[in-house]
Design an enzyme around this catalytic site. Structure first.
Site, PDB file in Angstrom:
ATOM      1  N   CYS A   1       3.147  -6.201   9.995  1.00  0.00           N
ATOM      2  CA  CYS A   1       2.968  -5.184   9.120  1.00  0.00           C
ATOM      3  C   CYS A   1       4.164  -4.788   8.337  1.00  0.00           C
ATOM      4  O   CYS A   1       5.092  -4.480   9.422  1.00  0.00           O
ATOM      5  CB  CYS A   1       2.105  -3.852   9.855  1.00  0.00           C
ATOM      6  SG  CYS A   1       2.069  -2.706   8.635  1.00  0.00           S
ATOM      7  N   THR A   2       4.227  -4.542   7.286  1.00  0.00           N
ATOM      8  CA  THR A   2       5.644  -4.342   6.709  1.00  0.00           C
ATOM      9  C   THR A   2       6.241  -2.975   7.103  1.00  0.00           C
ATOM     10  O   THR A   2       7.375  -2.634   6.757  1.00  0.00           O
ATOM     11  CB  THR A   2       5.504  -4.615   5.170  1.00  0.00           C
ATOM     12  OG1 THR A   2       4.687  -3.732   4.519  1.00  0.00           O
ATOM     13  CG2 THR A   2       5.471  -6.001   4.646  1.00  0.00           C
ATOM     14  N   HIS A   3       5.398  -1.942   7.308  1.00  0.00           N
ATOM     15  CA  HIS A   3       5.627  -0.794   7.752  1.00  0.00           C
ATOM     16  C   HIS A   3       6.298  -0.831   9.024  1.00  0.00           C
ATOM     17  O   HIS A   3       7.028   0.003   9.382  1.00  0.00           O
ATOM     18  CB  HIS A   3       4.692   0.217   7.805  1.00  0.00           C
ATOM     19  CG  HIS A   3       4.242   0.801   6.654  1.00  0.00           C
ATOM     20  ND1 HIS A   3       3.471  -0.253   5.751  1.00  0.00           N
ATOM     21  CD2 HIS A   3       4.080   2.024   6.081  1.00  0.00           C
ATOM     22  CE1 HIS A   3       2.884   0.712   4.525  1.00  0.00           C
ATOM     23  NE2 HIS A   3       3.257   1.769   4.769  1.00  0.00           N
TER      24      HIS A   3
ATOM     25  N   CYS B   1       2.459  -7.134   1.716  1.00  0.00           N
ATOM     26  CA  CYS B   1       1.588  -6.120   2.515  1.00  0.00           C
ATOM     27  C   CYS B   1       0.851  -7.362   3.319  1.00  0.00           C
ATOM     28  O   CYS B   1       0.033  -7.996   2.623  1.00  0.00           O
ATOM     29  CB  CYS B   1       0.750  -5.271   1.655  1.00  0.00           C
ATOM     30  SG  CYS B   1      -0.585  -4.472   2.614  1.00  0.00           S
ATOM     31  N   ASN B   2       0.687  -7.333   4.709  1.00  0.00           N
ATOM     32  CA  ASN B   2       0.007  -8.154   5.198  1.00  0.00           C
ATOM     33  C   ASN B   2      -1.661  -7.820   4.953  1.00  0.00           C
ATOM     34  O   ASN B   2      -2.386  -8.936   4.971  1.00  0.00           O
ATOM     35  CB  ASN B   2       0.205  -8.164   6.824  1.00  0.00           C
ATOM     36  CG  ASN B   2       1.608  -8.363   7.114  1.00  0.00           C
ATOM     37  OD1 ASN B   2       1.971  -9.536   7.662  1.00  0.00           O
ATOM     38  ND2 ASN B   2       2.517  -7.564   6.786  1.00  0.00           N
TER      39      ASN B   2
ATOM     40  N   SER C   1       0.972  -1.213  -0.129  1.00  0.00           N
ATOM     41  CA  SER C   1      -0.133  -0.163   0.086  1.00  0.00           C
ATOM     42  C   SER C   1       0.798   1.297   0.090  1.00  0.00           C
ATOM     43  O   SER C   1       0.296   2.363  -0.388  1.00  0.00           O
ATOM     44  CB  SER C   1      -0.808   0.063   1.200  1.00  0.00           C
ATOM     45  OG  SER C   1      -0.180   0.032   2.398  1.00  0.00           O
TER      46      SER C   1
HETATM   47  N1  DGL Z   1       2.289  -2.238   5.176  1.00  0.00           N
HETATM   48  C1  DGL Z   1       0.903  -2.790   5.082  1.00  0.00           C
HETATM   49  C2  DGL Z   1       0.854  -4.337   5.917  1.00  0.00           C
HETATM   50  O1  DGL Z   1       1.855  -4.849   5.860  1.00  0.00           O
HETATM   51  C3  DGL Z   1      -0.237  -2.202   5.267  1.00  0.00           C
HETATM   52  C4  DGL Z   1      -0.145  -0.782   5.630  1.00  0.00           C
HETATM   53  C5  DGL Z   1      -1.420  -0.103   5.415  1.00  0.00           C
HETATM   54  O2  DGL Z   1      -1.647   0.589   4.229  1.00  0.00           O
HETATM   55  O3  DGL Z   1      -2.408   0.011   6.445  1.00  0.00           O
HETATM   56  O4  DGL Z   1      -0.181  -4.516   6.197  1.00  0.00           O
END
Ligand code: DGL
Length: 285
Positions: free
Chosen positions: A203-205, A84-85, A22
């Site tokens: 979450c990858t962030h 992205c999870n 995302s």
């Molecule tokens: N990085 C994404 C994940 O691993 C989602 C971040 C988002 O857009 O909320 O879930």
């Protein structure tokens, strides 16, 4: 899949590996994949104009992810990783089971929850695991369901952290405001299950917030980030699927694409990757 079934013919030629998120978070996965598999070509796509996905409905996350996969397929990707999870939790199954058979049954889209979960059995001693992730991922119950398939005895407690992705996307991850939100969710999680000895950053962030996450996590608790496990799993997948491997070009290049302004993405991406990147602006429909 609206749109994908309209394809008359997708190319059968080899192409780059697509990596989708995302926003910037998927760069933490791409970075590890690129280190382990530098010889492949990649297209990284961040839907920064519509991030975050974590608070959006199932239907919206599915539709946005479908558009992203559609775009990457049209660029020639035979294999796409949902880095992205939230997209893996809410869109992967429908794309795999409904959409791919309609557009090109030979293409593959892989998620990142399963490879993350596979490694936890060897890490937790207490058999109590915590998952920090977006609201969408937590509500989907994808982590407890996947963990129970492999390790039925493990207790899983999830905590949604809706402010963490905006902190990363707005470049506020190092500021004092971040401390408040990071501490709050770690405290919440551990108060709900004090026996947790392993926390998945689902979450990858979140690896971008790792310094603050470490600061507020008691010593002795293992923190699991996903990049290395996903990269190792992709390497193994390509070894086990030589026909797909042959459909992934090997020139060592990466094209970065974003739905936001390219310059803005480039500045942020360079911070996360520690090198400058060229970025193309794209429109997803
Ligand atoms: N990085 C994404 C994940 O691993 C989602 C971040 C988002 O857009 O909320 O879930």
């Amino acid at each position: 899949m609206k749109g994908m079934d309209k394809f008359v013919q997708l190319s059968k030629e080899a192409g780059p590996i697509g990596v989708f998120d995302s926003g910037y978070g998927g760069l933490t996965i791409y970075d590890e994949i690129k280190k382990l598999l530098p010889e492949y070509d990649y297209i990284y796509l961040g839907d920064n104009a519509r991030t975050p996905y974590g608070t959006r409905s199932f239907d919206v996350v599915y539709e946005f992810t479908r558009q992203a996969v559609d775009y990457l397929f049209r660029q020639g990707c035979q294999l796409v990783i949902l880095a992205c999870n939230t997209a893996s939790a809410k869109a992967l199954r429908t794309i795999q089971q409904v959409d791919i058979p309609l557009c090109d049954p030979n293409r593959r889209v892989l998620g990142i929850i399963r490879p993350t979960v596979e490694c936890v059995g060897d890490i937790t001693k207490s058999r109590h695991i915590g998952v920090l992730a977006t609201e969408g991922t937590i509500k989907s119950l994808s982590y407890p369901l996947e963990i129970r398939k492999l390790f039925p005895e493990i207790e899983v407690t999830g905590e949604a952290c809706p402010m963490w992705v905006p902190l990363v996307e707005t470049n506020e991850f190092a500021g004092e405001g971040a401390d408040y939100f990071v501490k709050r969710h770690i405290d919440n999680l551990l108060s709900r299950d004090p026996e947790i000895d392993t926390i998945i950053l689902g979450c990858t962030h979140y690896p971008i917030l790792i310094e603050k996450i470490r600061k507020y996590t008691p010593e002795g608790i293992n923190l699991i980030t996903q990049g290395a496990a996903v990269a190792a799993s992709l390497k193994d997948y390509l070894r086990r699927h030589p026909a797909m491997d042959a459909l992934c070009t090997k020139g060592g290049t990466t094209l970065f694409c974003t739905t936001e302004a390219g310059g803005k993405f480039g500045d942020q991406a360079s911070l996360f990757l520690n090198y400058p990147v060229e970025v193309k602006n794209v429109v997803l429909v």
